[in-house]
Design a protein around this motif. Structure first.
Motif, PDB file in Angstrom:
ATOM      1  N   VAL A 129       0.838  -1.197   0.000  1.00  0.00           N
ATOM      2  CA  VAL A 129       0.000   0.000   0.000  1.00  0.00           C
ATOM      3  C   VAL A 129       0.875   1.250   0.000  1.00  0.00           C
ATOM      4  CG1 VAL A 129      -1.718   1.322   1.312  1.00  0.00           C
ATOM      5  CG2 VAL A 129      -1.947  -1.157   1.114  1.00  0.00           C
ATOM      6  N   ALA A 130       1.904   1.262   0.848  1.00  0.00           N
ATOM      7  CA  ALA A 130       2.813   2.416   0.914  1.00  0.00           C
ATOM      8  C   ALA A 130       3.514   2.629  -0.425  1.00  0.00           C
ATOM      9  CB  ALA A 130       3.830   2.225   2.030  1.00  0.00           C
ATOM     10  N   ASN A 131       3.916   1.530  -1.064  1.00  0.00           N
ATOM     11  CA  ASN A 131       4.563   1.651  -2.375  1.00  0.00           C
ATOM     12  C   ASN A 131       3.608   2.220  -3.424  1.00  0.00           C
ATOM     13  OD1 ASN A 131       6.998   0.671  -1.428  1.00  0.00           O
ATOM     14  ND2 ASN A 131       6.590  -1.434  -2.065  1.00  0.00           N
ATOM     15  N   MET A 132       2.354   1.787  -3.391  1.00  0.00           N
ATOM     16  CA  MET A 132       1.377   2.303  -4.344  1.00  0.00           C
ATOM     17  C   MET A 132       1.110   3.779  -4.105  1.00  0.00           C
ATOM     18  SD  MET A 132      -0.411   1.756  -7.011  1.00  0.00           S
ATOM     19  CE  MET A 132      -0.435  -0.030  -7.178  1.00  0.00           C
ATOM     20  N   ILE A 133       1.014   4.181  -2.841  1.00  0.00           N
ATOM     21  CA  ILE A 133       0.813   5.599  -2.524  1.00  0.00           C
ATOM     22  C   ILE A 133       2.016   6.414  -3.018  1.00  0.00           C
ATOM     23  CG2 ILE A 133       0.670   7.275  -0.625  1.00  0.00           C
ATOM     24  CD1 ILE A 133      -1.042   5.129   0.858  1.00  0.00           C
ATOM     25  N   GLY A 134       3.213   5.878  -2.805  1.00  0.00           N
ATOM     26  CA  GLY A 134       4.415   6.552  -3.295  1.00  0.00           C
ATOM     27  C   GLY A 134       4.394   6.697  -4.809  1.00  0.00           C
ATOM     28  N   LEU A 135       3.964   5.668  -5.500  1.00  0.00           N
ATOM     29  CA  LEU A 135       3.874   5.713  -6.961  1.00  0.00           C
ATOM     30  C   LEU A 135       2.848   6.759  -7.405  1.00  0.00           C
ATOM     31  CD1 LEU A 135       4.529   4.654  -9.783  1.00  0.00           C
ATOM     32  CD2 LEU A 135       2.860   2.827  -9.387  1.00  0.00           C
ATOM     33  N   LEU A 136       1.717   6.800  -6.739  1.00  0.00           N
ATOM     34  CA  LEU A 136       0.701   7.797  -7.074  1.00  0.00           C
ATOM     35  C   LEU A 136       1.215   9.223  -6.812  1.00  0.00           C
ATOM     36  CD1 LEU A 136      -2.503   6.001  -5.729  1.00  0.00           C
ATOM     37  CD2 LEU A 136      -1.887   6.375  -8.134  1.00  0.00           C
ATOM     38  N   ASP A 137       1.967   9.385  -5.717  1.00  0.00           N
ATOM     39  CA  ASP A 137       2.581  10.689  -5.435  1.00  0.00           C
ATOM     40  C   ASP A 137       3.518  11.102  -6.571  1.00  0.00           C
ATOM     41  OD1 ASP A 137       1.282  11.068  -2.995  1.00  0.00           O
ATOM     42  OD2 ASP A 137       2.941  10.241  -1.801  1.00  0.00           O
ATOM     43  N   GLN A 138       4.319  10.157  -7.040  1.00  0.00           N
ATOM     44  CA  GLN A 138       5.243  10.448  -8.143  1.00  0.00           C
ATOM     45  C   GLN A 138       4.489  10.791  -9.420  1.00  0.00           C
ATOM     46  OE1 GLN A 138       7.751   6.977  -8.268  1.00  0.00           O
ATOM     47  NE2 GLN A 138       9.262   7.869  -6.864  1.00  0.00           N
ATOM     48  N   LEU A 139       3.430  10.060  -9.705  1.00  0.00           N
ATOM     49  CA  LEU A 139       2.635  10.355 -10.893  1.00  0.00           C
ATOM     50  C   LEU A 139       2.009  11.746 -10.803  1.00  0.00           C
ATOM     51  CD1 LEU A 139       0.818   6.951 -11.533  1.00  0.00           C
ATOM     52  CD2 LEU A 139       2.634   7.979 -12.919  1.00  0.00           C
ATOM     53  N   GLU A 140       1.525  12.080  -9.618  1.00  0.00           N
ATOM     54  CA  GLU A 140       0.935  13.402  -9.422  1.00  0.00           C
ATOM     55  C   GLU A 140       1.990  14.491  -9.619  1.00  0.00           C
ATOM     56  OE1 GLU A 140      -1.685  15.832  -6.067  1.00  0.00           O
ATOM     57  OE2 GLU A 140      -0.836  13.883  -5.551  1.00  0.00           O
ATOM     58  N   GLU A 141       3.170  14.251  -9.086  1.00  0.00           N
ATOM     59  CA  GLU A 141       4.267  15.206  -9.258  1.00  0.00           C
ATOM     60  C   GLU A 141       4.636  15.364 -10.730  1.00  0.00           C
ATOM     61  OE1 GLU A 141       8.922  15.802  -7.801  1.00  0.00           O
ATOM     62  OE2 GLU A 141       7.703  14.217  -6.913  1.00  0.00           O
ATOM     63  N   LEU A 142       4.730  14.243 -11.442  1.00  0.00           N
ATOM     64  CA  LEU A 142       5.052  14.295 -12.870  1.00  0.00           C
ATOM     65  C   LEU A 142       3.982  15.042 -13.656  1.00  0.00           C
ATOM     66  CD1 LEU A 142       6.445  10.700 -13.483  1.00  0.00           C
ATOM     67  CD2 LEU A 142       7.711  12.854 -13.746  1.00  0.00           C
ATOM     68  N   GLU A 143       2.719  14.758 -13.349  1.00  0.00           N
ATOM     69  CA  GLU A 143       1.618  15.457 -14.024  1.00  0.00           C
ATOM     70  C   GLU A 143       1.733  16.965 -13.789  1.00  0.00           C
ATOM     71  OE1 GLU A 143      -0.827  14.605 -16.076  1.00  0.00           O
ATOM     72  OE2 GLU A 143      -0.727  12.436 -15.993  1.00  0.00           O
ATOM     73  N   GLY A 144       2.084  17.345 -12.562  1.00  0.00           N
ATOM     74  CA  GLY A 144       2.225  18.762 -12.240  1.00  0.00           C
ATOM     75  C   GLY A 144       3.393  19.405 -12.961  1.00  0.00           C
ATOM     76  N   ILE A 145       4.508  18.674 -13.068  1.00  0.00           N
ATOM     77  CA  ILE A 145       5.710  19.214 -13.722  1.00  0.00           C
ATOM     78  C   ILE A 145       5.470  19.445 -15.206  1.00  0.00           C
ATOM     79  CG2 ILE A 145       8.073  18.641 -14.422  1.00  0.00           C
ATOM     80  CD1 ILE A 145       8.384  17.246 -11.681  1.00  0.00           C
ATOM     81  N   ILE A 146       4.868  18.473 -15.864  1.00  0.00           N
ATOM     82  CA  ILE A 146       4.702  18.610 -17.314  1.00  0.00           C
ATOM     83  C   ILE A 146       3.446  19.391 -17.677  1.00  0.00           C
ATOM     84  CG2 ILE A 146       6.045  16.552 -17.861  1.00  0.00           C
ATOM     85  CD1 ILE A 146       3.433  15.074 -18.345  1.00  0.00           C
ATOM     86  N   GLY A 147       2.645  19.716 -16.685  1.00  0.00           N
ATOM     87  CA  GLY A 147       1.474  20.540 -16.916  1.00  0.00           C
ATOM     88  C   GLY A 147       0.386  19.888 -17.730  1.00  0.00           C
ATOM     89  N   ASN A 148       0.322  18.577 -17.685  1.00  0.00           N
ATOM     90  CA  ASN A 148      -0.745  17.875 -18.410  1.00  0.00           C
ATOM     91  C   ASN A 148      -2.090  18.090 -17.726  1.00  0.00           C
ATOM     92  OD1 ASN A 148       0.656  16.864 -20.547  1.00  0.00           O
ATOM     93  ND2 ASN A 148       0.787  14.770 -19.784  1.00  0.00           N
ATOM     94  N   ASP A 149      -3.070  17.529 -18.280  1.00  0.00           N
ATOM     95  CA  ASP A 149      -4.465  17.568 -17.857  1.00  0.00           C
ATOM     96  C   ASP A 149      -4.616  17.688 -16.332  1.00  0.00           C
ATOM     97  OD1 ASP A 149      -7.191  17.205 -17.666  1.00  0.00           O
ATOM     98  OD2 ASP A 149      -7.102  15.052 -18.100  1.00  0.00           O
ATOM     99  N   PRO A 150      -5.139  18.804 -15.806  1.00  0.00           N
ATOM    100  CA  PRO A 150      -5.333  18.950 -14.358  1.00  0.00           C
ATOM    101  C   PRO A 150      -6.294  17.918 -13.790  1.00  0.00           C
ATOM    102  CG  PRO A 150      -5.851  21.019 -15.513  1.00  0.00           C
ATOM    103  CD  PRO A 150      -5.527  19.986 -16.545  1.00  0.00           C
ATOM    104  N   GLN A 151      -7.188  17.418 -14.644  1.00  0.00           N
ATOM    105  CA  GLN A 151      -8.103  16.365 -14.163  1.00  0.00           C
ATOM    106  C   GLN A 151      -7.336  15.088 -13.851  1.00  0.00           C
ATOM    107  OE1 GLN A 151     -11.103  16.075 -17.202  1.00  0.00           O
ATOM    108  NE2 GLN A 151     -12.389  17.643 -16.227  1.00  0.00           N
ATOM    109  N   GLY A 152      -6.209  14.899 -14.517  1.00  0.00           N
ATOM    110  CA  GLY A 152      -5.375  13.728 -14.234  1.00  0.00           C
ATOM    111  C   GLY A 152      -4.863  13.763 -12.801  1.00  0.00           C
ATOM    112  N   CYS A 153      -4.458  14.968 -12.352  1.00  0.00           N
ATOM    113  CA  CYS A 153      -4.006  15.113 -10.961  1.00  0.00           C
ATOM    114  C   CYS A 153      -5.163  14.866  -9.986  1.00  0.00           C
ATOM    115  CB  CYS A 153      -3.418  16.498 -10.729  1.00  0.00           C
ATOM    116  SG  CYS A 153      -1.790  16.726 -11.467  1.00  0.00           S
TER     117      CYS A 153
END
Length: 109
Positions: free
Chosen positions: A11-35
């Motif tokens: 569970v902790a690993n999945m949360i960490g992965l989701l955090d990274q995906l959210e960070e990546l989405e924010g960095i590249i400025g893709n679809d805000p709905q994705g975040c």
């Protein structure tokens, strides 16, 4: 579906992965709905795991209650009851046959 425990590490690993995906989405400025979707999924995962942990604690407590009750019945009540019945039931009666079966069954449990 087989029933197996949920790993806190998984569970902790999945949360960490989701955090990274959210960070990546924010960095590249893709679809805000994705975040938003990532945050919602992460929130659902955390809530679901917390409910799971609560249920596991409740089950653990219930198993303890069951084991205590079973022990009292198995090691105190049944032997005492069979011993007292053995003293009062005549050996040549039909009830004594049933009593012997009960005594035998108590040793197999």
């Amino acid at each position: 579906m087989s029933l197996k425990g949920i790993s806190k590490t998984t569970v902790a690993n999945m949360i960490g992965l989701l955090d990274q995906l959210e960070e990546l989405e924010g960095i590249i400025g893709n679809d805000p709905q994705g975040c938003d979707q990532i945050r919602n999924l992460k929130g659902d995962l955390i809530e679901t795991y917390q409910k799971y942990e609560c249920m596991v604690r409740e089950i653990t407590e219930q198993v303890g209650v069951y084991q205590d009750l079973y022990g009292k019945i198995r090691f105190r009540f049944v032997p005492e009851k069979l011993k007292s019945l053995r003293r009062i039931i005549p050996q040549d009666s039909d009830e004594f046959v049933l009593l012997k079966e009960s005594i035998h069954k108590s040793h197999l449990i």
